[in-house]
Design a protein around this motif. Sequence first.
Motif, PDB file in Angstrom:
ATOM      1  N   GLN A 109       0.828  -1.208   0.000  1.00 41.82           N
ATOM      2  CA  GLN A 109       0.000   0.000   0.000  1.00 41.82           C
ATOM      3  C   GLN A 109       0.864   1.261   0.000  1.00 41.82           C
ATOM      4  O   GLN A 109       0.549   2.240  -0.686  1.00 41.82           O
ATOM      5  CB  GLN A 109      -0.948   0.004   1.196  1.00 41.82           C
ATOM      6  CG  GLN A 109      -2.053  -1.027   1.089  1.00 41.82           C
ATOM      7  CD  GLN A 109      -2.904  -1.096   2.351  1.00 41.82           C
ATOM      8  OE1 GLN A 109      -2.598  -0.435   3.347  1.00 41.82           O
ATOM      9  NE2 GLN A 109      -3.949  -1.887   2.312  1.00 41.82           N
ATOM     10  N   GLN A 110       1.943   1.245   0.752  1.00 44.69           N
ATOM     11  CA  GLN A 110       2.836   2.398   0.781  1.00 44.69           C
ATOM     12  C   GLN A 110       3.470   2.634  -0.585  1.00 44.69           C
ATOM     13  O   GLN A 110       3.575   3.772  -1.040  1.00 44.69           O
ATOM     14  CB  GLN A 110       3.936   2.204   1.833  1.00 44.69           C
ATOM     15  CG  GLN A 110       3.454   2.329   3.261  1.00 44.69           C
ATOM     16  CD  GLN A 110       2.963   3.723   3.560  1.00 44.69           C
ATOM     17  OE1 GLN A 110       1.803   4.038   3.292  1.00 44.69           O
ATOM     18  NE2 GLN A 110       3.826   4.559   4.095  1.00 44.69           N
ATOM     19  N   ARG A 111       3.890   1.545  -1.264  1.00 41.07           N
ATOM     20  CA  ARG A 111       4.471   1.685  -2.603  1.00 41.07           C
ATOM     21  C   ARG A 111       3.449   2.247  -3.576  1.00 41.07           C
ATOM     22  O   ARG A 111       3.783   3.082  -4.423  1.00 41.07           O
ATOM     23  CB  ARG A 111       4.979   0.329  -3.100  1.00 41.07           C
ATOM     24  CG  ARG A 111       6.321  -0.068  -2.545  1.00 41.07           C
ATOM     25  CD  ARG A 111       6.954  -1.210  -3.329  1.00 41.07           C
ATOM     26  NE  ARG A 111       6.024  -2.201  -3.843  1.00 41.07           N
ATOM     27  CZ  ARG A 111       5.707  -3.359  -3.251  1.00 41.07           C
ATOM     28  NH1 ARG A 111       6.270  -3.666  -2.098  1.00 41.07           N
ATOM     29  NH2 ARG A 111       4.867  -4.186  -3.804  1.00 41.07           N
ATOM     30  N   LEU A 112       2.202   1.824  -3.492  1.00 41.46           N
ATOM     31  CA  LEU A 112       1.164   2.351  -4.373  1.00 41.46           C
ATOM     32  C   LEU A 112       0.925   3.833  -4.128  1.00 41.46           C
ATOM     33  O   LEU A 112       0.763   4.614  -5.068  1.00 41.46           O
ATOM     34  CB  LEU A 112      -0.142   1.560  -4.192  1.00 41.46           C
ATOM     35  CG  LEU A 112      -0.139   0.132  -4.741  1.00 41.46           C
ATOM     36  CD1 LEU A 112      -1.444  -0.579  -4.365  1.00 41.46           C
ATOM     37  CD2 LEU A 112       0.053   0.123  -6.236  1.00 41.46           C
ATOM     38  N   ARG A 113       0.886   4.247  -2.871  1.00 38.93           N
ATOM     39  CA  ARG A 113       0.714   5.669  -2.551  1.00 38.93           C
ATOM     40  C   ARG A 113       1.880   6.494  -3.072  1.00 38.93           C
ATOM     41  O   ARG A 113       1.705   7.579  -3.628  1.00 38.93           O
ATOM     42  CB  ARG A 113       0.581   5.858  -1.039  1.00 38.93           C
ATOM     43  CG  ARG A 113      -0.764   5.463  -0.497  1.00 38.93           C
ATOM     44  CD  ARG A 113      -0.924   5.907   0.961  1.00 38.93           C
ATOM     45  NE  ARG A 113      -2.063   5.218   1.558  1.00 38.93           N
ATOM     46  CZ  ARG A 113      -1.971   4.289   2.504  1.00 38.93           C
ATOM     47  NH1 ARG A 113      -0.796   3.970   3.002  1.00 38.93           N
ATOM     48  NH2 ARG A 113      -3.053   3.702   2.968  1.00 38.93           N
ATOM     49  N   GLN A 114       3.105   5.993  -2.876  1.00 39.68           N
ATOM     50  CA  GLN A 114       4.281   6.706  -3.366  1.00 39.68           C
ATOM     51  C   GLN A 114       4.275   6.792  -4.888  1.00 39.68           C
ATOM     52  O   GLN A 114       4.609   7.835  -5.458  1.00 39.68           O
ATOM     53  CB  GLN A 114       5.560   6.005  -2.886  1.00 39.68           C
ATOM     54  CG  GLN A 114       5.839   6.180  -1.415  1.00 39.68           C
ATOM     55  CD  GLN A 114       7.025   5.354  -0.952  1.00 39.68           C
ATOM     56  OE1 GLN A 114       7.562   4.541  -1.703  1.00 39.68           O
ATOM     57  NE2 GLN A 114       7.426   5.561   0.301  1.00 39.68           N
ATOM     58  N   SER A 115       3.873   5.708  -5.544  1.00 40.25           N
ATOM     59  CA  SER A 115       3.811   5.701  -7.008  1.00 40.25           C
ATOM     60  C   SER A 115       2.810   6.736  -7.505  1.00 40.25           C
ATOM     61  O   SER A 115       3.096   7.477  -8.449  1.00 40.25           O
ATOM     62  CB  SER A 115       3.430   4.311  -7.490  1.00 40.25           C
ATOM     63  OG  SER A 115       3.188   4.307  -8.863  1.00 40.25           O
ATOM     64  N   LEU A 116       1.658   6.801  -6.883  1.00 44.44           N
ATOM     65  CA  LEU A 116       0.641   7.778  -7.274  1.00 44.44           C
ATOM     66  C   LEU A 116       1.140   9.207  -7.048  1.00 44.44           C
ATOM     67  O   LEU A 116       0.974  10.077  -7.904  1.00 44.44           O
ATOM     68  CB  LEU A 116      -0.656   7.545  -6.498  1.00 44.44           C
ATOM     69  CG  LEU A 116      -1.805   8.486  -6.791  1.00 44.44           C
ATOM     70  CD1 LEU A 116      -2.246   8.345  -8.243  1.00 44.44           C
ATOM     71  CD2 LEU A 116      -2.957   8.220  -5.853  1.00 44.44           C
ATOM     72  N   LEU A 158       4.272  10.238  -6.988  1.00 46.22           N
ATOM     73  CA  LEU A 158       5.309  10.537  -7.971  1.00 46.22           C
ATOM     74  C   LEU A 158       4.715  10.821  -9.346  1.00 46.22           C
ATOM     75  O   LEU A 158       5.166  11.723 -10.048  1.00 46.22           O
ATOM     76  CB  LEU A 158       6.307   9.382  -8.054  1.00 46.22           C
ATOM     77  CG  LEU A 158       7.269   9.253  -6.863  1.00 46.22           C
ATOM     78  CD1 LEU A 158       8.083   7.977  -6.980  1.00 46.22           C
ATOM     79  CD2 LEU A 158       8.173  10.460  -6.780  1.00 46.22           C
ATOM     80  N   ARG A 159       3.684  10.078  -9.748  1.00 53.42           N
ATOM     81  CA  ARG A 159       3.030  10.335 -11.035  1.00 53.42           C
ATOM     82  C   ARG A 159       2.407  11.721 -11.067  1.00 53.42           C
ATOM     83  O   ARG A 159       2.511  12.454 -12.060  1.00 53.42           O
ATOM     84  CB  ARG A 159       1.943   9.284 -11.292  1.00 53.42           C
ATOM     85  CG  ARG A 159       2.488   8.024 -11.882  1.00 53.42           C
ATOM     86  CD  ARG A 159       1.356   7.146 -12.426  1.00 53.42           C
ATOM     87  NE  ARG A 159       1.728   5.767 -12.257  1.00 53.42           N
ATOM     88  CZ  ARG A 159       1.130   4.891 -11.468  1.00 53.42           C
ATOM     89  NH1 ARG A 159       0.072   5.241 -10.788  1.00 53.42           N
ATOM     90  NH2 ARG A 159       1.560   3.664 -11.382  1.00 53.42           N
ATOM     91  N   GLN A 160       1.729  12.090  -9.978  1.00 55.44           N
ATOM     92  CA  GLN A 160       1.109  13.407  -9.919  1.00 55.44           C
ATOM     93  C   GLN A 160       2.154  14.517  -9.975  1.00 55.44           C
ATOM     94  O   GLN A 160       1.992  15.505 -10.704  1.00 55.44           O
ATOM     95  CB  GLN A 160       0.268  13.537  -8.652  1.00 55.44           C
ATOM     96  CG  GLN A 160      -1.008  12.729  -8.676  1.00 55.44           C
ATOM     97  CD  GLN A 160      -1.750  12.792  -7.345  1.00 55.44           C
ATOM     98  OE1 GLN A 160      -1.194  13.179  -6.327  1.00 55.44           O
ATOM     99  NE2 GLN A 160      -3.023  12.390  -7.369  1.00 55.44           N
ATOM    100  N   GLN A 161       3.217  14.363  -9.224  1.00 53.78           N
ATOM    101  CA  GLN A 161       4.268  15.377  -9.224  1.00 53.78           C
ATOM    102  C   GLN A 161       4.930  15.471 -10.588  1.00 53.78           C
ATOM    103  O   GLN A 161       5.244  16.570 -11.076  1.00 53.78           O
ATOM    104  CB  GLN A 161       5.298  15.059  -8.139  1.00 53.78           C
ATOM    105  CG  GLN A 161       4.750  15.218  -6.741  1.00 53.78           C
ATOM    106  CD  GLN A 161       5.676  14.647  -5.681  1.00 53.78           C
ATOM    107  OE1 GLN A 161       6.742  14.125  -5.985  1.00 53.78           O
ATOM    108  NE2 GLN A 161       5.250  14.748  -4.422  1.00 53.78           N
TER     109      GLN A 161
END
Length: 123
Positions: free
Chosen positions: A27-34, A36-39
């Motif tokens: 879940q943490q990796r998914l949040r970080q991925s999202l 990073l995509r937004q940024q």
Amino acid sequence: MGFASGLIGGFTLTASVLYLSATYHRQQRLRQSLALRQQSLVLTNVVDPLPPQPPPTAREARISIAETAKDFWNEKVERTVSSIEGMNWSDVWLSAEEKVAAVWGKVMKTSGEEVPSPNMKGS
């Protein structure tokens, strides 16, 4: 506590801790991925903005027979409802009473009985 129950209890505890840890990290990796995509999208749009969209073109919709019939039906329903809303119901009631009294008077005359006047109240 026996050997088997201790072994099963230890295995269950270890498996539960591993499962919860793996789920938390996923879940943490998914949040970080999202994030990073937004940024990345924000930075890309700042440096190289998207071209503006062309204005929409005018379109003519073809009206089908079914739509025309629906519009006609809706107009009729609206007219009927507005005429019912504007109706004076006390006048309608009085008119209905007068018509029923007239029919009743004709029936009583044909039977030969005396017809009381509609203005006279019964004693």
